[in-house]
Design a protein around this motif. Structure first.
Motif, PDB file in Angstrom:
ATOM      1  N   LEU A  44     -30.607   5.750  18.851  1.00 12.51           N
ATOM      2  CA  LEU A  44     -29.588   4.846  18.311  1.00 12.51           C
ATOM      3  C   LEU A  44     -28.427   4.679  19.292  1.00 12.51           C
ATOM      4  O   LEU A  44     -27.921   3.566  19.482  1.00 12.51           O
ATOM      5  N   ALA A  45     -28.004   5.772  19.902  1.00 14.36           N
ATOM      6  CA  ALA A  45     -26.915   5.696  20.880  1.00 14.36           C
ATOM      7  C   ALA A  45     -27.306   4.794  22.049  1.00 14.36           C
ATOM      8  O   ALA A  45     -26.483   3.994  22.518  1.00 14.36           O
ATOM      9  N   LYS A  46     -28.539   4.885  22.483  1.00 10.08           N
ATOM     10  CA  LYS A  46     -29.017   4.026  23.572  1.00 10.08           C
ATOM     11  C   LYS A  46     -29.091   2.568  23.128  1.00 10.08           C
ATOM     12  O   LYS A  46     -28.675   1.671  23.857  1.00 10.08           O
ATOM     13  N   ILE A  47     -29.627   2.326  21.939  1.00  4.05           N
ATOM     14  CA  ILE A  47     -29.759   0.964  21.425  1.00  4.05           C
ATOM     15  C   ILE A  47     -28.392   0.288  21.329  1.00  4.05           C
ATOM     16  O   ILE A  47     -28.223  -0.857  21.734  1.00  4.05           O
ATOM     17  N   TYR A  48     -27.425   1.008  20.770  1.00  4.73           N
ATOM     18  CA  TYR A  48     -26.102   0.433  20.530  1.00  4.73           C
ATOM     19  C   TYR A  48     -25.118   0.645  21.676  1.00  4.73           C
ATOM     20  O   TYR A  48     -23.996   0.152  21.627  1.00  4.73           O
ATOM     21  N   ASN A  49     -25.537   1.396  22.693  1.00  5.14           N
ATOM     22  CA  ASN A  49     -24.692   1.719  23.845  1.00  5.14           C
ATOM     23  C   ASN A  49     -23.374   2.360  23.412  1.00  5.14           C
ATOM     24  O   ASN A  49     -22.283   1.928  23.798  1.00  5.14           O
ATOM     25  N   VAL A  50     -23.502   3.376  22.585  1.00  2.00           N
ATOM     26  CA  VAL A  50     -22.360   4.181  22.156  1.00  2.00           C
ATOM     27  C   VAL A  50     -22.724   5.649  22.348  1.00  2.00           C
ATOM     28  O   VAL A  50     -23.890   5.981  22.588  1.00  2.00           O
ATOM     29  N   SER A  51     -21.735   6.520  22.239  1.00  2.00           N
ATOM     30  CA  SER A  51     -22.010   7.943  22.404  1.00  2.00           C
ATOM     31  C   SER A  51     -22.709   8.503  21.164  1.00  2.00           C
ATOM     32  O   SER A  51     -22.590   7.950  20.059  1.00  2.00           O
ATOM     33  N   THR A  52     -23.393   9.595  21.355  1.00  2.00           N
ATOM     34  CA  THR A  52     -24.003  10.277  20.217  1.00  2.00           C
ATOM     35  C   THR A  52     -22.911  10.791  19.285  1.00  2.00           C
ATOM     36  O   THR A  52     -23.109  10.828  18.068  1.00  2.00           O
ATOM     37  N   ASP A  53     -21.754  11.173  19.824  1.00  2.00           N
ATOM     38  CA  ASP A  53     -20.640  11.610  18.985  1.00  2.00           C
ATOM     39  C   ASP A  53     -20.210  10.496  18.035  1.00  2.00           C
ATOM     40  O   ASP A  53     -19.872  10.752  16.880  1.00  2.00           O
ATOM     41  N   TYR A  54     -20.238   9.262  18.505  1.00  2.00           N
ATOM     42  CA  TYR A  54     -19.883   8.136  17.642  1.00  2.00           C
ATOM     43  C   TYR A  54     -20.915   7.974  16.526  1.00  2.00           C
ATOM     44  O   TYR A  54     -20.554   7.796  15.365  1.00  2.00           O
ATOM     45  N   ILE A  55     -22.175   8.056  16.874  1.00  2.00           N
ATOM     46  CA  ILE A  55     -23.241   7.950  15.872  1.00  2.00           C
ATOM     47  C   ILE A  55     -23.085   9.038  14.814  1.00  2.00           C
ATOM     48  O   ILE A  55     -23.264   8.799  13.624  1.00  2.00           O
ATOM     49  N   LEU A  56     -22.711  10.246  15.253  1.00  2.00           N
ATOM     50  CA  LEU A  56     -22.581  11.383  14.340  1.00  2.00           C
ATOM     51  C   LEU A  56     -21.261  11.391  13.573  1.00  2.00           C
ATOM     52  O   LEU A  56     -21.042  12.247  12.718  1.00  2.00           O
ATOM     53  N   GLY A  57     -20.373  10.449  13.882  1.00  2.00           N
ATOM     54  CA  GLY A  57     -19.094  10.376  13.191  1.00  2.00           C
ATOM     55  C   GLY A  57     -18.074  11.380  13.668  1.00  2.00           C
ATOM     56  O   GLY A  57     -17.108  11.685  12.966  1.00  2.00           O
ATOM     57  N   LEU A  58     -18.268  11.914  14.879  1.00  2.00           N
ATOM     58  CA  LEU A  58     -17.344  12.910  15.422  1.00  2.00           C
ATOM     59  C   LEU A  58     -16.171  12.276  16.169  1.00  2.00           C
ATOM     60  O   LEU A  58     -15.210  12.965  16.485  1.00  2.00           O
ATOM     61  N   THR A  59     -16.274  10.982  16.455  1.00  2.00           N
ATOM     62  CA  THR A  59     -15.208  10.252  17.121  1.00  2.00           C
ATOM     63  C   THR A  59     -15.219   8.808  16.638  1.00  2.00           C
ATOM     64  O   THR A  59     -16.257   8.321  16.181  1.00  2.00           O
ATOM     65  N   ASP A  60     -14.076   8.167  16.763  1.00  2.00           N
ATOM     66  CA  ASP A  60     -13.979   6.750  16.412  1.00  2.00           C
ATOM     67  C   ASP A  60     -14.108   5.864  17.641  1.00  2.00           C
ATOM     68  O   ASP A  60     -14.117   4.647  17.530  1.00  2.00           O
ATOM     69  N   GLU A  61     -14.180   6.487  18.820  1.00  2.00           N
ATOM     70  CA  GLU A  61     -14.285   5.731  20.065  1.00  2.00           C
ATOM     71  C   GLU A  61     -15.744   5.384  20.348  1.00  2.00           C
ATOM     72  O   GLU A  61     -16.605   6.254  20.363  1.00  2.00           O
ATOM     73  N   ARG A  62     -15.975   4.098  20.602  1.00  4.98           N
ATOM     74  CA  ARG A  62     -17.341   3.652  20.904  1.00  4.98           C
ATOM     75  C   ARG A  62     -17.614   3.745  22.403  1.00  4.98           C
ATOM     76  O   ARG A  62     -17.898   2.764  23.070  1.00  4.98           O
ATOM     77  N   LYS A  63     -17.527   4.930  22.933  1.00  2.55           N
ATOM     78  CA  LYS A  63     -17.806   5.116  24.359  1.00  2.55           C
ATOM     79  C   LYS A  63     -19.269   4.810  24.621  1.00  2.55           C
ATOM     80  O   LYS A  63     -20.139   5.129  23.806  1.00  2.55           O
ATOM     81  N   PRO A  64     -19.565   4.230  25.771  1.00  2.03           N
ATOM     82  CA  PRO A  64     -20.968   3.942  26.104  1.00  2.03           C
ATOM     83  C   PRO A  64     -21.801   5.202  26.188  1.00  2.03           C
ATOM     84  O   PRO A  64     -21.304   6.274  26.515  1.00  2.03           O
ATOM     85  N   TYR A  65     -23.083   5.034  25.897  1.00  4.03           N
ATOM     86  CA  TYR A  65     -24.035   6.130  26.053  1.00  4.03           C
ATOM     87  C   TYR A  65     -24.103   6.482  27.527  1.00  4.03           C
ATOM     88  O   TYR A  65     -24.277   5.596  28.372  1.00  4.03           O
ATOM     89  N   PRO A  66     -23.957   7.762  27.888  1.00  5.67           N
ATOM     90  CA  PRO A  66     -23.978   8.136  29.310  1.00  5.67           C
ATOM     91  C   PRO A  66     -25.367   7.959  29.917  1.00  5.67           C
ATOM     92  O   PRO A  66     -26.341   8.484  29.390  1.00  5.67           O
ATOM     93  N   ARG A  67     -25.438   7.200  30.948  1.00  5.07           N
ATOM     94  CA  ARG A  67     -26.710   6.984  31.654  1.00  5.07           C
ATOM     95  C   ARG A  67     -26.934   8.137  32.638  1.00  5.07           C
ATOM     96  O   ARG A  67     -25.995   8.634  33.252  1.00  5.07           O
ATOM     97  N   ALA A  68     -28.182   8.518  32.787  1.00  5.52           N
ATOM     98  CA  ALA A  68     -28.518   9.600  33.723  1.00  5.52           C
ATOM     99  C   ALA A  68     -28.245   9.145  35.147  1.00  5.52           C
ATOM    100  O   ALA A  68     -28.498   7.998  35.518  1.00  5.52           O
ATOM    101  N   LYS A  69     -27.692  10.061  35.942  1.00  3.97           N
ATOM    102  CA  LYS A  69     -27.435   9.753  37.347  1.00  3.97           C
ATOM    103  C   LYS A  69     -28.713   9.991  38.138  1.00  3.97           C
ATOM    104  O   LYS A  69     -29.463  10.923  37.888  1.00  3.97           O
ATOM    105  N   ARG A  70     -28.935   9.137  39.104  1.00  6.13           N
ATOM    106  CA  ARG A  70     -30.154   9.269  39.910  1.00  6.13           C
ATOM    107  C   ARG A  70     -29.830   9.723  41.293  1.00  6.13           C
ATOM    108  O   ARG A  70     -28.878   9.597  41.876  1.00  6.13           O
TER     109      ARG A  70
END
Length: 70
Positions: A44-70
């Motif tokens: 869900l975090a990837k689909i909506y491009n938000v943090s997992t914390d946002y999905i879990l209701g731990l924050t109100d900030e819709r920070k983007p889902y962190p992409r893995a560094k290559r």
């Protein structure tokens, strides 16, 4: 999760299809009747491009889902 879904004008079935779960299962996640599995939270975090914390209701900030560094 409902707000994120509504922002995209998606139905529960639209999200359920993306998660490969039934609409009923997704509806239960959305209403809190069922615990959302970790892999679904991540997807869900990837689909909506938000943090997992946002999905879990731990924050109100819709920070983007962190992409893995290559």
């Amino acid at each position: 999760m409902k707000d994120l879904r509504d922002d995209r004008d998606w139905t529960q079935q639209d999200v359920a299809d993306r998660l490969s779960v039934s609409r009923r299962a997704y509806g239960a996640y959305e209403t809190g009747e069922r615990t959302v599995p970790v892999n679904v939270v991540i997807t869900l975090a990837k689909i909506y491009n938000v943090s997992t914390d946002y999905i879990l209701g731990l924050t109100d900030e819709r920070k983007p889902y962190p992409r893995a560094k290559r």
